[in-house]
Write an enzyme that holds these catalytic residues in place. Structure first.
Site, mmCIF file in Angstrom:
data_model
loop_
_atom_site.group_PDB
_atom_site.id
_atom_site.type_symbol
_atom_site.label_atom_id
_atom_site.label_comp_id
_atom_site.label_asym_id
_atom_site.label_seq_id
_atom_site.Cartn_x
_atom_site.Cartn_y
_atom_site.Cartn_z
ATOM 1 N N ASP A 60 -24.055 13.795 21.009
ATOM 2 C CA ASP A 60 -25.023 14.272 21.940
ATOM 3 C C ASP A 60 -24.398 15.179 23.091
ATOM 4 O O ASP A 60 -23.205 15.282 23.374
ATOM 5 C CB ASP A 60 -25.578 13.047 22.780
ATOM 6 C CG ASP A 60 -26.757 12.367 21.807
ATOM 7 O OD1 ASP A 60 -26.792 12.730 20.597
ATOM 8 O OD2 ASP A 60 -27.385 11.614 22.474
ATOM 9 N N ASP A 61 -25.407 15.974 24.092
ATOM 10 C CA ASP A 61 -25.045 16.605 25.128
ATOM 11 C C ASP A 61 -24.337 18.094 24.903
ATOM 12 O O ASP A 61 -23.937 18.688 25.846
ATOM 13 C CB ASP A 61 -24.330 15.810 26.075
ATOM 14 C CG ASP A 61 -24.992 14.717 26.444
ATOM 15 O OD1 ASP A 61 -26.249 14.458 26.146
ATOM 16 O OD2 ASP A 61 -24.517 13.731 27.262
ATOM 17 N N HIS B 35 -32.292 17.746 22.018
ATOM 18 C CA HIS B 35 -31.960 16.562 22.648
ATOM 19 C C HIS B 35 -32.485 16.891 24.088
ATOM 20 O O HIS B 35 -31.962 16.551 25.243
ATOM 21 C CB HIS B 35 -30.356 16.418 23.095
ATOM 22 C CG HIS B 35 -30.029 15.253 23.652
ATOM 23 N ND1 HIS B 35 -30.406 14.028 23.391
ATOM 24 C CD2 HIS B 35 -28.882 14.692 24.631
ATOM 25 C CE1 HIS B 35 -30.083 12.961 24.123
ATOM 26 N NE2 HIS B 35 -29.177 13.466 24.709
ATOM 27 N N HIS C 254 -20.825 11.496 21.814
ATOM 28 C CA HIS C 254 -20.638 12.660 22.626
ATOM 29 C C HIS C 254 -20.010 13.727 22.489
ATOM 30 O O HIS C 254 -18.878 13.568 21.872
ATOM 31 C CB HIS C 254 -20.917 12.202 24.225
ATOM 32 C CG HIS C 254 -22.293 11.296 24.602
ATOM 33 N ND1 HIS C 254 -22.107 9.920 24.251
ATOM 34 C CD2 HIS C 254 -23.258 11.571 25.148
ATOM 35 C CE1 HIS C 254 -23.434 9.382 24.604
ATOM 36 N NE2 HIS C 254 -24.218 10.427 24.975
#
Length: 234
Positions: A53-54, A103, A196
């Protein structure tokens, strides 16, 4: 459930060390240039979903290099604001064989927002990822894993499958490399792990994650936009 909401300062990443599993894969010819698909993929006993993610960020090339060197593919859940800021990294994700998901645009607590704001967060990310060369996402991970009827209604509007996770690596919370490897060891067929884009410990864990999956007859797969589970790449 939590997913780190902010960009952290990137630390120096320690060099990756070739593990026995990596050496074995290299000997099998599975680490050729480009996307490296494990030679033993035809005999996989199951598939798991590795997710990050991110991103994208300045750390994305290091992450992608580690994944490619270890014959792994993954799903990257990109924030729209970063897809717009780092379009070359979105293209690099696709070139490395990754699947790109949505996301949200700015990682808000969507369950606290109006439907119009949720729509904006999701739609702008769809556009940003597509404009950057990542294709139109079919998967959506709500920030913090928080969802409700409003979020689900907007997801449905854009044809998105909501993806949470089965195992949280806790890398966003300062988990050690050992702890991240141990979390991945809990994955079973069809399950998904949350990781992440930015933690150095996550990158350092990748060779050992690859080795552990191979030892258990598991391969890194794609996440089905129909079932939301990890399946064979197709």
């Amino acid at each position: 459930m939590n997913s780190a909401p902010h960009r952290f300062s990137l630390r120096s990443l320690r060099p990756l060390v070739a593990t026995p599993a990596v050496i074995a894969l290299a000997a099998a010819g599975s680490l050729a240039a480009g996307v490296n698909i494990p030679a033993q993929a035809a005999t996989c006993g199951g598939y798991v979903g590795l997710t990050f993610d991110d991103g994208p960020s300045g750390n994305t090339p290091t992450l992608l290099n580690a994944l490619k060197q270890n014959g792994l593919r993954a799903t990257t859940f990109n924030e729209g604001q970063y897809a717009a800021a780092y379009p070359a990294q979105v293209r690099a994700e696709v070139a490395a064989g990754m699947w790109v998901g949505n996301h949200s645009y700015t990682h808000l607590h969507l369950t606290q927002q109006t439907q119009a704001t949720v729509d904006s967060e999701i739609s702008r990310t769809q556009q940003a990822v597509a404009a950057a060369g990542g294709g139109t996402p079919r998967l959506f991970r709500p920030p913090y894993g928080e969802t409700n009827a409003t979020v689900k209604a907007v997801e449905a509007k854009y044809g998105l499958k909501e993806i949470i996770w089965d195992v949280d690596s806790q890398d966003w919370n300062g988990a050690s490399t050992d702890a991240i490897v141990a979390a991945a060891a809990r994955l079973t067929n069809g399950q998904i792990i949350l990781m992440h884009d930015w933690p150095a410990n996550t990158v350092a864990a990748i060779p050992r994650i690859a080795q552990g999956l191979a030892a258990r007859g598991l391969c890194a797969g794609m996440i089905s936009p129909t079932t939301g589970r990890a399946v064979a790449p197709g």
